[in-house]
Design a protein around this motif. Structure first.
Motif, PDB file in Angstrom:
ATOM      1  N   PHE A 142      -8.772   1.512  -3.094  1.00 22.31           N
ATOM      2  CA  PHE A 142      -9.580   1.439  -2.030  1.00 22.31           C
ATOM      3  C   PHE A 142     -10.737   2.383  -2.224  1.00 22.31           C
ATOM      4  CE2 PHE A 142      -5.312   0.159  -0.876  1.00 22.31           C
ATOM      5  CZ  PHE A 142      -5.639  -1.097  -0.619  1.00 22.31           C
ATOM      6  N   LYS A 171     -16.023   0.064   0.375  1.00 25.54           N
ATOM      7  CA  LYS A 171     -15.693   0.190   1.414  1.00 25.54           C
ATOM      8  C   LYS A 171     -16.730   1.222   2.191  1.00 25.54           C
ATOM      9  CE  LYS A 171     -12.341   3.819   0.990  1.00 25.54           C
ATOM     10  NZ  LYS A 171     -10.879   4.403   1.155  1.00 25.54           N
ATOM     11  N   LEU A 214       0.749  -1.332  -0.073  1.00 23.32           N
ATOM     12  CA  LEU A 214      -0.042   0.221   0.063  1.00 23.32           C
ATOM     13  C   LEU A 214       0.857   1.269   0.124  1.00 23.32           C
ATOM     14  CD1 LEU A 214      -2.741   1.680   0.627  1.00 23.32           C
ATOM     15  CD2 LEU A 214      -2.456   0.857   3.019  1.00 23.32           C
ATOM     16  N   PHE A 215       0.398   2.128  -0.905  1.00 24.73           N
ATOM     17  CA  PHE A 215       1.147   3.418  -0.710  1.00 24.73           C
ATOM     18  C   PHE A 215       2.809   3.385  -1.595  1.00 24.73           C
ATOM     19  CE2 PHE A 215      -1.451   5.248   3.072  1.00 24.73           C
ATOM     20  CZ  PHE A 215      -2.397   5.825   2.490  1.00 24.73           C
ATOM     21  N   ASP A 267      -5.067   4.600  -2.454  1.00 28.55           N
ATOM     22  CA  ASP A 267      -6.638   5.033  -2.366  1.00 28.55           C
ATOM     23  C   ASP A 267      -6.580   5.855  -3.575  1.00 28.55           C
ATOM     24  OD1 ASP A 267      -7.813   4.167   0.330  1.00 28.55           O
ATOM     25  OD2 ASP A 267      -5.737   4.803   0.855  1.00 28.55           O
ATOM     26  N   GLU A 298     -11.172  11.975   6.232  1.00 27.80           N
ATOM     27  CA  GLU A 298     -10.872  10.990   7.489  1.00 27.80           C
ATOM     28  C   GLU A 298     -10.231  11.787   8.576  1.00 27.80           C
ATOM     29  OE1 GLU A 298      -8.491   7.619   6.688  1.00 27.80           O
ATOM     30  OE2 GLU A 298      -8.710   7.102   8.784  1.00 27.80           O
TER      31      GLU A 298
HETATM   32  C1  BGC Z   1      -8.980   4.611   5.635  1.00 24.12           C
HETATM   33  C2  BGC Z   1      -9.379   3.699   4.529  1.00 24.12           C
HETATM   34  C3  BGC Z   1      -8.153   3.827   3.351  1.00 24.12           C
HETATM   35  C4  BGC Z   1      -7.118   3.006   4.615  1.00 24.12           C
HETATM   36  C5  BGC Z   1      -5.790   2.938   3.544  1.00 24.12           C
HETATM   37  C6  BGC Z   1      -7.875   4.104   6.290  1.00 24.12           C
HETATM   38  O1  BGC Z   1      -7.658   4.898   7.378  1.00 24.12           O
HETATM   39  O2  BGC Z   1     -10.059   4.167   6.578  1.00 24.12           O
HETATM   40  O3  BGC Z   1     -10.419   4.090   3.831  1.00 24.12           O
HETATM   41  O4  BGC Z   1      -8.556   2.898   2.628  1.00 24.12           O
HETATM   42  O5  BGC Z   1      -6.720   3.980   5.447  1.00 24.12           O
HETATM   43  O6  BGC Z   1      -5.401   4.367   3.149  1.00 24.12           O
END
Ligand code: BGC
Length: 772
Positions: free
Chosen positions: A166, A219, A92-93, A122, A527
């Motif tokens: 995501f 999600k 991821l990332f 994401d 978030e």
């Molecule tokens: C978020 C997800 C996101 C993930 C990866 C989480 O904090 O709730 O929506 O896909 O991080 O970035």
């Protein structure tokens, strides 16, 4: 009785006039002993390939596939070692295409079984080119627009080797205090479902093996949008009725559209953490809906099961997450640390591990990663912020704007103005107008509002007088501060602040017209960006009031990821255009909208409250006592929203004819056509969104006063008339009744309304008769 045992009575029965549909039916939660997941066993070529591979894997290699490493986690620096040992299935990332390619070569060439990695990111509303935020895409009321945006995003992301996003977030959100309302489609399950399907189609294309496709991840399953008080991560308490009729349908729609993966949510759903909730992840998702894809946890949500007071420690957390139905753990390492032992101790069945790995390998297979694992480096050169990406982003940003007020047709602006004042803290900001979850973007690619207007006015004689007036002062750092540091205020003394404020008002006095670009900075929604108020942050409201007090014409352009408190503005500012967070092409799109090169045609995907005290407020409520005056529920203020769900104006006007139906009655299971004539009665070409709402007059449970069941966005030239046909399938009238505890279409009389927002007045009735 617990919600699980209550649901035990839910069975697909056929009784009397109630005809059941094949929609999700909760069933009794399985015991922890019954851990082997029963998944359908269609024997495709992919299944056979995966089974052959699975047979060669050690337990540790299987658990490796079930582990995802985030680049910015403590595991990130150990990535090469993990790959070589077969201890990781996904990253991821990681964004650098060369690094993705290097890691992939390592996995495919140097790990024992040569299993390719799956790179996730994401990609929520664009990758390098940023498209309007998902709430804005929903405001287009045009699934094709959302699909197009996500297709373009998929093309860009896949060009750097990212094959898993995501997104879409399909959480219904009825509380604008919740920062993540911006990531979804708003309050309505029908609109939310159509947007969910469209985004899945956009990401995944016609086939996942297309190198331009990426795997969608729906999600956050499920109920995250109902976090108490709008406080991010707080528990959700949702009745079965609301869960089934409101919160789950967009997930089900996305799964039916073929979404290949799903993410478990952070919070407790009715007391059981979603990531350890077997009823949700197994009974509903796998058994009732037949989902065969991959379930990933949210970031650290597995070890969090201990924080919830649910698991006794990290081992128990891993065991309970995997037994509940989580296939892959995001970021944290409890699977890798504890699962092998847990299998030996028989806390987890070998078949549970095999099922989880099967879904991961199958996703990789469907993406074509076993055949084409490497990064198409030459494609990324052409794709990233290409002209096509930019022009699509611009067009989409114009389709998502919502015109909230336009007194005396102040908008579109005349082209022969002597001068325009451009005021507000967001006029020259690049990150802010991209919105949250723009992590793959380069802010310098973004066209600011000032730049867009300058460019638009370049060949005209109009002078642009620009200044901020006020700065947005952030209260707290954002979780994305490492990538997009919140700008430090440059005006540090009260005197300097006042001088800038006065300067802005002087410019307003000098100019023919002023545009105030106000709203929230990028990190104020998203978030961990919930709010306890909905006001314009900082001194923006004061600036607006002072500008209006000059008596000069003012246009308010709102930049936002949630409804904001603009109740004063709604009475005093002549024109209000909501552009949400428009993305990379913000400036050009806003210029086109303000000068009428593009005509706003979006509609609100969420009810707009007058004040924070009204939330949650949504149109699909049930009527109860004193029905004639539902707007007097508060003695100290109106109970009516500021703007209803579905509302939005245009630079032109439309008239609607009477609503007609192809039949007055229809057997349950059948469908009727609903017709209405729409005419453009104004002087410019514009878009209208025709909306169909229904209401079931009586039944086994009370039904909402209105429910959206159809819509279509159309474009009409001046004078043009069109008959719009909306198909109403009676299956859309089915609902989950808390009385009968099952899905049914109940025979009876339904009201239908067709119009241009949720206060639609054109009325007809429809009788639904028992199935013949
Ligand atoms: C978020 C997800 C996101 C993930 C990866 C989480 O904090 O709730 O929506 O896909 O991080 O970035």
């Amino acid at each position: 009785m617990s919600r699980f045992s209550l649901s035990a009575g839910s069975r697909r029965l056929l009784t009397g006039a109630l005809v059941l549909l094949s929609l999700a039916l909760p069933r009794v939660g399985s015991s922890q002993d019954e851990v082997a997941r029963q998944r359908p066993t269609a024997r495709s070529e992919g299944d056979r390939f995966v089974d052959t591979l699975l047979a060669k894997m050690t337990l540790e290699e299987k658990i490796g596939q079930m582990s995802q490493i985030a680049l910015n986690s403590p595991e990130g620096p150990k990535r090469d070692e993990r790959i070589l040992k077969g201890e990781v299935g996904s990253f991821l990332f990681v964004r650098d295409p060369k690094e993705i390619d290097r890691l992939q070569h390592l996995a495919v060439e140097k790990s024992r079984l040569h299993i390719p990695l799956l790179f996730g990111f994401d990609v929520v509303h664009g990758y390098r080119t940023v498209y309007p935020v998902p709430l804005a895409l929903a405001a287009s009321w045009d699934p094709a627009t959302a699909e197009r945006a996500q297709r373009m995003a998929a093309r860009e992301a896949s060009s750097v080797g990212i094959r898993w996003t995501f997104a879409p977030m399909v959480d219904i959100a009825r509380d604008p205090r919740w920062g993540r309302i911006m990531e979804g489609a708003g309050e309505d399950p029908f609109l939310g479902s159509r947007m969910a399907e469209a985004q899945v189609r956009g990401f995944q294309g016609s086939t996942l093996s297309d190198p331009g496709s990426i795997l969608a991840c729906v999600k956050h399953f499920a109920g995250y949008g109902a976090a108490a008080g709008g406080r991010d991560y707080d528990s959700s308490d949702i009745s079965d009725e609301q869960l089934q009729n409101v919160y789950l349908p967009p997930f089900h729609a996305a799964i039916n559209a073929g979404a290949g993966s799903i993410m478990s949510a952070y919070m407790d759903l009715n007391g059981v953490p979603a990531t350890g909730n077997r009823w949700l992840l197994h009974d509903v998702l796998r058994k009732d809906w037949g989902f065969q894809g991959l379930v990933v946890s949210d970031w650290d949500s597995v070890p969090s099961l201990t924080t919830h007071g649910f698991a006794s420690g990290p081992e128990d957390a891993a065991v309970r997450a995997v037994n509940a139905g989580v296939d892959m753990e995001m970021t944290s390492t409890t699977f890798r640390t504890y699962l092998a032992d847990a299998v030996k101790k028989k806390l987890v069945a070998q078949s549970t591990i095999d099922d989880a790995v099967r879904s991961i390998l199958l996703a990789k297979y469907k993406l074509g990663l076993f055949k084409n694992p490497y990064v198409p480096l030459e494609r990324s050169q052409k794709e990233l912020v290409s002209d096509e990406q930019r022009s699509t982003a611009r067009a989409i940003a114009t389709r998502t704007a919502v015109l909230l007020r336009n007194q005396n047709s102040l908008l579109p602006l005349k082209k022969d103005l002597h001068s325009i004042a451009l005021i507000g803290p967001l006029i020259d900001s690049q990150p802010d107008i991209m919105g949250s979850w723009s992590l793959g973007a380069h802010p310098q690619d973004t066209v600011t509002v000032e730049e867009g207007l300058k460019r638009y006015l370049a060949s005209s004689g109009t002078k642009l007088l620009a200044t901020k007036g006020v700065e947005i002062e952030r209260q707290q750092p954002s979780i994305f501060d490492d990538q997009f540091p919140s700008p430090k205020p440059t005006l540090t003394t009260d005197e300097a602040k006042q001088a800038e404020f006065n300067h802005a008002i002087d410019l307003v006095k000098q100019a023919d017209v002023s545009m105030l670009i106000l709203g929230e900075a990028q990190t104020m929604s998203g978030e961990r960006a919930s709010r306890s108020s909905l006001t314009l942050p900082g001194r923006q409201e004061q600036l607006l009031e002072a500008a209006v007090a000059t008596g000069k014409p003012i246009v308010l352009v709102l930049v936002n990821g949630r409804p904001l408190n603009i109740t004063w503005a709604s009475e005093h500012v002549p024109a209000i255009l909501d552009v949400w967070y428009p993305g990379t092409e913000a400036g050009d799109a806003i210029a086109e909208l303000l000068f009428g090169e593009a005509v706003p045609g979006g509609k609100l995907p969420v009810t707009w409250p007058r004040s924070v005290g009204q939330v949650p407020i949504y149109y699909g409520r049930n009527l109860t006592q004193i029905p004639n005056d539902p707007d007097t529920r508060y003695w100290d203020g109106s109970g009516a929203p500021l703007y209803p769900f579905g509302y939005g104006m245009s630079y032109t006007t439309f008239s609607l004819g009477v609503v007609e139906t192809s039949a007055k009655s229809v057997p349950s299971g059948g469908s009727v056509d609903v017709f209405i004539d729409v005419q453009n009665t104004g002087t410019v070409t514009g878009d209208e969104v025709v909306q169909l709402y229904t209401h079931q007059r009586s039944g086994s449970a009370s039904r909402p006063v209105r429910e959206l069941k159809g819509f279509r966005r159309i474009t009409l030239k001046p004078g043009e008339r069109q008959t719009v046909t909306l198909k109403l399938d009676t299956r859309e009238l089915g609902f989950w009744s808390s009385q009968t505890r099952r899905w049914a279409i109940e025979a009876g009389v339904f009201d239908l309304w067709v119009g241009t927002d949720s206060n639609a007045t054109q009325h007809a009735t429809l009788e639904v008769t028992p199935q013949r």
